[in-house]
Design a protein around this motif. Structure first.
Motif, PDB file in Angstrom:
ATOM      1  N   ARG A 400       0.246  -1.609   0.128  1.00  0.00           N
ATOM      2  CA  ARG A 400      -0.168  -0.046  -0.108  1.00  0.00           C
ATOM      3  C   ARG A 400       1.212   1.637  -0.084  1.00  0.00           C
ATOM      4  O   ARG A 400       0.523   2.458  -0.837  1.00  0.00           O
ATOM      5  CB  ARG A 400      -0.677  -0.581   0.947  1.00  0.00           C
ATOM      6  CG  ARG A 400      -1.398   1.395   1.501  1.00  0.00           C
ATOM      7  CD  ARG A 400      -2.987   0.781   2.120  1.00  0.00           C
ATOM      8  NE  ARG A 400      -4.131  -0.806   1.677  1.00  0.00           N
ATOM      9  CZ  ARG A 400      -5.039  -0.822   2.447  1.00  0.00           C
ATOM     10  NH1 ARG A 400      -4.769  -1.183   3.349  1.00  0.00           N
ATOM     11  NH2 ARG A 400      -5.517  -2.276   1.585  1.00  0.00           N
ATOM     12  N   LEU A 401       1.710   0.821   0.831  1.00  0.00           N
ATOM     13  CA  LEU A 401       2.803   2.268   1.062  1.00  0.00           C
ATOM     14  C   LEU A 401       3.316   3.089  -0.600  1.00  0.00           C
ATOM     15  O   LEU A 401       3.960   3.567  -0.932  1.00  0.00           O
ATOM     16  CB  LEU A 401       3.717   2.115   1.894  1.00  0.00           C
ATOM     17  CG  LEU A 401       5.024   2.469   1.353  1.00  0.00           C
ATOM     18  CD1 LEU A 401       4.752   4.493   2.807  1.00  0.00           C
ATOM     19  CD2 LEU A 401       6.465   2.912   3.092  1.00  0.00           C
ATOM     20  N   ARG A 402       3.249   1.352  -1.101  1.00  0.00           N
ATOM     21  CA  ARG A 402       4.618   1.871  -2.379  1.00  0.00           C
ATOM     22  C   ARG A 402       3.002   2.621  -3.734  1.00  0.00           C
ATOM     23  O   ARG A 402       3.665   2.819  -4.126  1.00  0.00           O
ATOM     24  CB  ARG A 402       5.026   0.746  -3.151  1.00  0.00           C
ATOM     25  CG  ARG A 402       5.598   0.113  -4.645  1.00  0.00           C
ATOM     26  CD  ARG A 402       6.134  -0.748  -4.946  1.00  0.00           C
ATOM     27  NE  ARG A 402       7.311  -1.500  -4.028  1.00  0.00           N
ATOM     28  CZ  ARG A 402       6.919  -2.488  -3.248  1.00  0.00           C
ATOM     29  NH1 ARG A 402       6.172  -3.241  -3.392  1.00  0.00           N
ATOM     30  NH2 ARG A 402       7.637  -3.094  -2.636  1.00  0.00           N
ATOM     31  N   ARG A 403       2.205   2.126  -3.471  1.00  0.00           N
ATOM     32  CA  ARG A 403       0.853   2.370  -4.615  1.00  0.00           C
ATOM     33  C   ARG A 403       0.538   4.150  -4.187  1.00  0.00           C
ATOM     34  O   ARG A 403       0.787   5.267  -4.794  1.00  0.00           O
ATOM     35  CB  ARG A 403      -0.309   1.955  -4.179  1.00  0.00           C
ATOM     36  CG  ARG A 403      -1.346   2.356  -5.546  1.00  0.00           C
ATOM     37  CD  ARG A 403      -2.295   3.241  -4.698  1.00  0.00           C
ATOM     38  NE  ARG A 403      -3.036   2.564  -3.537  1.00  0.00           N
ATOM     39  CZ  ARG A 403      -4.201   3.056  -2.816  1.00  0.00           C
ATOM     40  NH1 ARG A 403      -3.783   5.004  -2.390  1.00  0.00           N
ATOM     41  NH2 ARG A 403      -4.472   2.594  -1.333  1.00  0.00           N
ATOM     42  N   ALA A 404       0.890   4.387  -2.784  1.00  0.00           N
ATOM     43  CA  ALA A 404       0.434   5.736  -2.552  1.00  0.00           C
ATOM     44  C   ALA A 404       1.665   6.936  -2.524  1.00  0.00           C
ATOM     45  O   ALA A 404       1.919   7.703  -3.237  1.00  0.00           O
ATOM     46  CB  ALA A 404       0.141   6.022  -0.444  1.00  0.00           C
ATOM     47  N   LEU A 405       2.732   6.675  -2.002  1.00  0.00           N
ATOM     48  CA  LEU A 405       4.521   7.288  -3.505  1.00  0.00           C
ATOM     49  C   LEU A 405       4.035   7.281  -4.894  1.00  0.00           C
ATOM     50  O   LEU A 405       4.638   8.296  -4.158  1.00  0.00           O
ATOM     51  CB  LEU A 405       5.155   6.540  -2.283  1.00  0.00           C
ATOM     52  CG  LEU A 405       5.662   5.832  -1.319  1.00  0.00           C
ATOM     53  CD1 LEU A 405       7.059   5.527  -1.087  1.00  0.00           C
ATOM     54  CD2 LEU A 405       6.356   7.513  -0.629  1.00  0.00           C
ATOM     55  N   ASP A 406       4.174   6.339  -5.010  1.00  0.00           N
ATOM     56  CA  ASP A 406       3.673   6.355  -6.651  1.00  0.00           C
ATOM     57  C   ASP A 406       2.434   7.536  -7.239  1.00  0.00           C
ATOM     58  O   ASP A 406       2.346   8.267  -8.066  1.00  0.00           O
ATOM     59  CB  ASP A 406       2.988   5.425  -7.612  1.00  0.00           C
ATOM     60  CG  ASP A 406       4.582   4.870  -7.114  1.00  0.00           C
ATOM     61  OD1 ASP A 406       5.463   5.023  -7.508  1.00  0.00           O
ATOM     62  OD2 ASP A 406       3.959   3.773  -7.552  1.00  0.00           O
ATOM     63  N   GLU A 407       1.208   7.911  -5.858  1.00  0.00           N
ATOM     64  CA  GLU A 407       0.226   9.358  -5.385  1.00  0.00           C
ATOM     65  C   GLU A 407       1.206  10.686  -5.845  1.00  0.00           C
ATOM     66  O   GLU A 407      -0.137  11.524  -6.778  1.00  0.00           O
ATOM     67  CB  GLU A 407      -0.962   8.380  -5.217  1.00  0.00           C
ATOM     68  CG  GLU A 407      -1.728   6.961  -6.135  1.00  0.00           C
ATOM     69  CD  GLU A 407      -2.773   6.571  -5.363  1.00  0.00           C
ATOM     70  OE1 GLU A 407      -3.959   7.934  -4.599  1.00  0.00           O
ATOM     71  OE2 GLU A 407      -3.195   5.631  -5.209  1.00  0.00           O
ATOM     72  N   PHE A 408       1.273  10.352  -4.365  1.00  0.00           N
ATOM     73  CA  PHE A 408       1.825  11.753  -3.559  1.00  0.00           C
ATOM     74  C   PHE A 408       3.145  12.740  -5.024  1.00  0.00           C
ATOM     75  O   PHE A 408       3.701  12.205  -5.797  1.00  0.00           O
ATOM     76  CB  PHE A 408       3.093  11.415  -3.003  1.00  0.00           C
ATOM     77  CG  PHE A 408       2.898  11.829  -1.613  1.00  0.00           C
ATOM     78  CD1 PHE A 408       2.325  13.826  -2.102  1.00  0.00           C
ATOM     79  CD2 PHE A 408       2.089  11.856  -0.917  1.00  0.00           C
ATOM     80  CE1 PHE A 408       2.254  14.736  -0.865  1.00  0.00           C
ATOM     81  CE2 PHE A 408       1.678  12.290   0.697  1.00  0.00           C
ATOM     82  CZ  PHE A 408       2.310  13.897   0.530  1.00  0.00           C
ATOM     83  N   VAL A 409       2.346  13.611  -5.102  1.00  0.00           N
ATOM     84  CA  VAL A 409       2.206  15.090  -6.135  1.00  0.00           C
ATOM     85  C   VAL A 409       2.886  16.285  -5.291  1.00  0.00           C
ATOM     86  O   VAL A 409       1.958  16.465  -4.811  1.00  0.00           O
ATOM     87  CB  VAL A 409       1.752  14.882  -7.591  1.00  0.00           C
ATOM     88  CG1 VAL A 409       2.366  16.245  -8.129  1.00  0.00           C
ATOM     89  CG2 VAL A 409       1.469  13.856  -8.221  1.00  0.00           C
ATOM     90  N   VAL A 410       3.949  16.365  -5.503  1.00  0.00           N
ATOM     91  CA  VAL A 410       4.567  18.255  -4.846  1.00  0.00           C
ATOM     92  C   VAL A 410       5.556  18.248  -5.743  1.00  0.00           C
ATOM     93  O   VAL A 410       6.556  17.813  -5.972  1.00  0.00           O
ATOM     94  CB  VAL A 410       5.421  18.019  -3.533  1.00  0.00           C
ATOM     95  CG1 VAL A 410       5.855  19.136  -3.109  1.00  0.00           C
ATOM     96  CG2 VAL A 410       4.446  17.067  -2.705  1.00  0.00           C
ATOM     97  N   ASP A 411       4.759  19.559  -6.408  1.00  0.00           N
ATOM     98  CA  ASP A 411       5.894  20.291  -7.773  1.00  0.00           C
ATOM     99  C   ASP A 411       6.135  21.004  -7.548  1.00  0.00           C
ATOM    100  O   ASP A 411       5.729  22.368  -6.451  1.00  0.00           O
ATOM    101  CB  ASP A 411       4.885  20.337  -8.601  1.00  0.00           C
ATOM    102  CG  ASP A 411       4.885  18.876  -9.437  1.00  0.00           C
ATOM    103  OD1 ASP A 411       5.455  18.201  -9.800  1.00  0.00           O
ATOM    104  OD2 ASP A 411       3.703  18.453 -10.241  1.00  0.00           O
ATOM    105  N   GLY A 412       7.204  21.922  -7.831  1.00  0.00           N
ATOM    106  CA  GLY A 412       8.199  23.236  -7.504  1.00  0.00           C
ATOM    107  C   GLY A 412       9.112  23.431  -6.614  1.00  0.00           C
ATOM    108  O   GLY A 412       9.166  24.303  -6.346  1.00  0.00           O
ATOM    109  N   ILE A 413       8.998  22.195  -5.638  1.00  0.00           N
ATOM    110  CA  ILE A 413      10.307  22.336  -5.093  1.00  0.00           C
ATOM    111  C   ILE A 413      10.491  20.746  -4.855  1.00  0.00           C
ATOM    112  O   ILE A 413      10.209  20.232  -5.187  1.00  0.00           O
ATOM    113  CB  ILE A 413       9.892  22.283  -3.339  1.00  0.00           C
ATOM    114  CG1 ILE A 413       8.870  21.712  -2.891  1.00  0.00           C
ATOM    115  CG2 ILE A 413       9.081  24.188  -3.382  1.00  0.00           C
ATOM    116  CD1 ILE A 413       8.593  21.791  -1.476  1.00  0.00           C
TER     117      ILE A 413
END
Length: 447
Positions: A400-413
């Motif tokens: 579940r963690l692997r999938r969640a990390l793939d979904e997490f998006v933080v752009d600009g920094i």
């Protein structure tokens, strides 16, 4: 129960406490610096008070301004979160003198556990196993050599008043000891205004295990299990999980019971964390944090108990809501600390977040106070959020963690998300086979 709580912190922990207050029907006041005027917790609180310019010493560490904010708004309690004034005994005492409840332990208990030497003495008296070492501060090099020879090299010199790796040096032989002592004393004096140091046996490949405890201040104590915080960089935690992959049920029950009894005997009130190094089946006390921990959500995930609710309940005189036999552990949880840092060099990366998308689905929790368009100020800790994942067992949790990390998006920094995407695919991590030195070795090999 309290009518109005002032939250003396910022970022994700301020928002976390604010949410708990709202669920309990308690009015909220937040304080903020001018740099945090647009922060999420400021937008959502019932009231907000600007307490100074961006530097922490002029705002979040300004006791006079925070007390004034309490008096202006009529707050009857203060929740300090973690960091800043959360372990400041003077702050707790001043609030008490103004008839404002500090949601935490007494100033005396903060003082005892804030002094590493006194904390070790107290732990020993309470029956908590400690690392072999000096009984107090070591002032003479001759005495240091005698103690080190008695407990055996390698040894570690630590600042009595410190933490976070400052004033901490390893001596692997008598030839190293004198320089290590001088360096540790110098760093301790510069960082904490106190150059007192003590000596302990240096463990070779330990894990960092901590036990979440609560006391009601009247002789009752419970534990909420342990967390494994062994994945660290420069003594700063990066990844935490509960329960520890290294412990069995018997060890878990034993050390939890030891800690719960100690907290009861101490007459401690509120949340605390007793931290250990664990090696070859043995636990060795290193310190106690007299506050809520950054990683508390993994404990909430496996127990189903809101620890901030519990803090507020105890501080208001309501006592503990559960007995030890009521606390059950379910599944496995992992937390990744998402920092605004370069994932390889860990250089801070302040700036504007242009796109922020968090993962969702069963067993996924994100604690964060940022949003798309939020400008991260350069003045504070680089933590921007925590990804907490829960599963029925560790294998499901990792998937579940692997999938969640793939979904997490933080752009600009830049963020540490790429590091966690690497770690979740590593065989040692998948097997739970790591110690407190593992991450730094992994990072060094990747350079």
């Amino acid at each position: 129960m309290f009518q109005k709580i002032l939250i003396a912190n910022r970022g994700e922990i301020a928002l976390r406490v604010l949410r708990a207050c709202k669920e309990l029907g308690i009015q909220t006041v937040v304080v903020h610096s001018t740099a945090d005027a647009d922060a999420m917790h400021v937008r959502l609180a019932d009231e907000s008070v600007c307490i100074g310019p961006p530097p922490s010493r002029d705002s979040y560490l300004n006791i006079h301004q925070i007390v004034a904010a309490c008096e202006i708004t009529g707050a009857d309690a203060v929740h300090p979160g973690y960091g800043f004034l959360s372990e400041n005994a003077k702050f707790a005492d001043i609030l008490a003198a103004h008839n404002i409840t500090f949601i935490g332990p007494t100033g005396d208990h903060i003082r005892i556990m804030g002094d590493k030497i006194e904390a070790k003495r107290t732990a020993k008296r309470l029956g908590i196993p400690v690392v072999p070492g000096s009984d107090g501060a070591v002032t003479e090099d001759k005495e240091a050599k005698r103690i080190a020879a008695a407990i055996g090299y390698p040894v570690i010199i630590k600042a009595s008043a410190g933490g976070g790796g400052r004033g901490m040096k390893v001596a692997r032989s008598e030839a190293d000891l004198e320089v290590a002592l001088q360096t540790a004393r110098s760093e301790a004096g510069a960082a904490f205004g106190d150059d007192a140091v003590y000596i302990e046996k240096y463990l070779q490949k330990p894990r960092h295990i901590e036990v979440q405890v609560f006391g009601d201040g009247a002789g009752r104590g419970v534990h909420f299990g342990e967390r494994d915080c062994s994945l660290q960089r420069r003594h700063q935690k990066v990844w935490e999980e509960a329960p520890s992959p290294a412990l069995n049920a018997e060890e878990r029950a034993h050390i939890g019971g030891v800690c719960a009894r100690a907290i009861a005997d101490l007459g401690y009130s509120g949340a605390g964390t007793i931290e250990f190094l664990y090696e070859d089946g043995q636990f060795y006390f290193i310190e106690m944090n007299t506050r809520l921990q950054v990683e508390h959500p993994v404990t909430e995930a496996i127990t189903g108990i809101d620890l901030v609710h519990e803090q507020i309940r105890v501080a208001s005189g309501g006592g503990l809501s559960v007995r030890q036999e009521d606390i059950r552990f379910h599944g496995h949880a992992i937390e990744c600390r998402i920092n605004a840092e370069d994932p390889r060099t860990f250089t801070p990366s302040p700036g504007t977040i242009t796109h922020f998308h968090t993962p969702g689905g069963l067993g996924i929790r994100v604690d964060s106070g940022v949003y798309s368009g939020y400008k991260i100020p350069p003045y504070y800790d680089s933590l921007i959020g925590k990804l907490i994942v829960h599963g029925r067992n560790r294998v499901e949790c990792m998937m579940r963690l692997r999938r969640a990390l793939d979904e997490f998006v933080v752009d600009g920094i830049k963020t540490t998300l790429p590091l966690f995407r690497d770690l979740v695919g590593n065989a040692d991590i998948a097997n739970g086979d790591y110690d407190i030195h593992w991450l730094e070795k992994y990072l060094a090999e990747g350079d």
